[in-house]
Design a protein around this motif. Structure first.
Motif, PDB file in Angstrom:
ATOM      1  N   GLY A 160      45.138  41.963  31.817  1.00  0.00           N
ATOM      2  CA  GLY A 160      44.132  40.918  31.772  1.00  0.00           C
ATOM      3  C   GLY A 160      42.730  41.450  31.620  1.00  0.00           C
ATOM      4  N   HIS A 161      42.498  42.740  31.895  1.00  0.00           N
ATOM      5  CA  HIS A 161      41.152  43.293  31.811  1.00  0.00           C
ATOM      6  C   HIS A 161      41.227  44.726  31.333  1.00  0.00           C
ATOM      7  N   SER A 162      41.395  44.915  30.059  1.00  0.00           N
ATOM      8  CA  SER A 162      41.499  46.263  29.513  1.00  0.00           C
ATOM      9  C   SER A 162      40.125  46.785  29.151  1.00  0.00           C
ATOM     10  N   HIS A 163      39.670  47.803  29.865  1.00  0.00           N
ATOM     11  CA  HIS A 163      38.387  48.419  29.542  1.00  0.00           C
ATOM     12  C   HIS A 163      38.591  49.741  28.818  1.00  0.00           C
ATOM     13  N   HIS A 238      49.679  37.703  33.050  1.00  0.00           N
ATOM     14  CA  HIS A 238      48.327  37.753  33.615  1.00  0.00           C
ATOM     15  C   HIS A 238      47.333  37.034  32.702  1.00  0.00           C
ATOM     16  N   ILE A 239      47.442  37.292  31.404  1.00  0.00           N
ATOM     17  CA  ILE A 239      46.539  36.635  30.462  1.00  0.00           C
ATOM     18  C   ILE A 239      46.851  35.144  30.386  1.00  0.00           C
ATOM     19  N   THR A 245      43.892  28.847  33.929  1.00  0.00           N
ATOM     20  CA  THR A 245      42.808  28.610  34.890  1.00  0.00           C
ATOM     21  C   THR A 245      41.541  28.161  34.178  1.00  0.00           C
ATOM     22  N   LEU A 246      41.161  28.862  33.112  1.00  0.00           N
ATOM     23  CA  LEU A 246      39.925  28.544  32.398  1.00  0.00           C
ATOM     24  C   LEU A 246      39.979  27.167  31.731  1.00  0.00           C
ATOM     25  N   VAL A 247      41.149  26.809  31.208  1.00  0.00           N
ATOM     26  CA  VAL A 247      41.274  25.531  30.506  1.00  0.00           C
ATOM     27  C   VAL A 247      41.375  24.361  31.478  1.00  0.00           C
ATOM     28  N   GLU A 248      42.153  24.523  32.542  1.00  0.00           N
ATOM     29  CA  GLU A 248      42.497  23.387  33.401  1.00  0.00           C
ATOM     30  C   GLU A 248      41.610  23.231  34.628  1.00  0.00           C
ATOM     31  N   VAL A 260      51.438  33.525  24.460  1.00  0.00           N
ATOM     32  CA  VAL A 260      50.549  34.694  24.492  1.00  0.00           C
ATOM     33  C   VAL A 260      51.390  35.932  24.235  1.00  0.00           C
ATOM     34  N   TRP A 261      51.021  36.707  23.231  1.00  0.00           N
ATOM     35  CA  TRP A 261      51.785  37.917  22.947  1.00  0.00           C
ATOM     36  C   TRP A 261      50.871  38.990  22.361  1.00  0.00           C
TER      37      TRP A 261
END
Length: 310
Positions: A160-163, A238-239, A245-248, A260-261
């Motif tokens: 979910g958070h690739s840096h 995770h994504i 969460t962001l949409v709903e 999601v893939w």
């Protein structure tokens, strides 16, 4: 001027370190091939079956590393081809899967040979065999250093958070695992050969072979699972949770279908079907999803809610 220019996009989803990883892999292929030719030649000259066997064993790893190098080249050459719906970002995972299968066969071969030698002990020339094992280990250490930076950077990835600039490059990972497998067999061989020479523990050689086969088989299985997950478009949970969460969370929209893939070492695609109240739109949903930086190809299907809620 093309009026649609602002709405078009490419489908190049190669990792940012693609070219660097490709060069590293080619260097390792060259080192492995050199060592392989040297061992086979030395085996014929000295009449040592141990050297010949190890030389041909390295040939399988050279083949697997060659697959990794070829995957980088193919992905780069066809990155912009319209034949691939989502680009060639997953070619590396295909190469990694093939290499993992080869690694599994190598583990099986080492295991079978070890059992045979355990049941039917054979004479071992400890001196020359130890020397070659040390040289092989040195080559593998250099190869691991060449590949290790990109691989360790890839492991810094958090779902979910690739840096990491390297992301999840399974092609590089497969090459790295092959090098580690060779290094492991060299270390185990050195320990067994020294114990056999100075302690008379001839049985330790095939036992170490079995230990190496089990460890390599485990690495192969782990690599098969991770590459197969990408090739089969497994959902990144995770994504997906982050998108929901962001949409709903605002309470004016609900997701009715979500896919999601992964389509490349640092890229995911998503298809989000949403039903929303008056005031929401496909554009507003896209704005909400901007923080999900892993999504490089987003499709939003929006439908206005007909009832008072959704």
């Amino acid at each position: 001027m093309n009026p649609n220019a602002g709405f078009t996009h490419n489908h190049v989803f190669l990792g940012s370190a693609h070219d660097d990883n490709a060069r590293r892999t080619l260097w390792v292929v060259a080192l492995t091939l050199t060592m392989m030719v040297g061992e086979i030649a030395a085996g014929y000259i000295t009449g040592s079956m141990a050297l010949l066997a190890d030389g041909f064993h390295m040939a399988t790893h050279a083949g697997a590393l060659g697959i990794a190098a070829a995957a980088y080249a193919y992905a780069k050459r066809h990155a912009g081809s319209a034949r691939f719906s989502f680009g060639t970002g997953k070619v590396g995972d295909l190469g990694g899967f093939a290499s993992a299968l080869i690694l599994g066969l190598v583990a099986l071969g080492i295991g079978v040979e070890s059992v045979i030698r355990l049941l039917q002990p054979t004479a071992v020339e400890f001196g020359p065999a130890t020397l070659i094992a040390v040289v092989g280990l040195a080559v593998n250490v250099v190869s691991a250093l060449l590949l290790g930076h990109g691989h360790s950077a890839g492991h810094d990835h958090h779902h979910g958070h690739s840096h990491s600039p390297h992301g999840h490059d399974n092609n590089l990972r497969s090459a790295y695992v092959h090098v580690l497998a060779d290094a492991l067999t060299s270390v185990l061989a050195i320990v067994a050969l020294l114990a056999g020479r100075y302690l008379g523990w001839v049985w330790l050689d095939p036992v170490m072979g079995l230990v190496g086969a089990i460890v390599i088989a485990r690495w192969a299985w782990t690599l098969i699972r991770s590459t197969a997950a990408v090739l089969l478009d497994q959902t990144d949970g995770h994504i997906a949770d982050e998108i929901r969460t962001l949409v709903e969370q605002p309470g004016d929209a609900a997701i009715t279908d979500l896919h999601v893939w992964r389509i490349g070492p640092e890229a995911h695609a998503a298809i989000v079907s949403v039903v929303g109240s008056v005031g929401t739109s496909a554009g507003s949903i896209r704005e909400r999803l901007k923080p999900v930086h892993e999504i490089r190809h987003l499709t939003v299907e929006f439908r206005q809610a007909t009832g008072p809620s959704f």
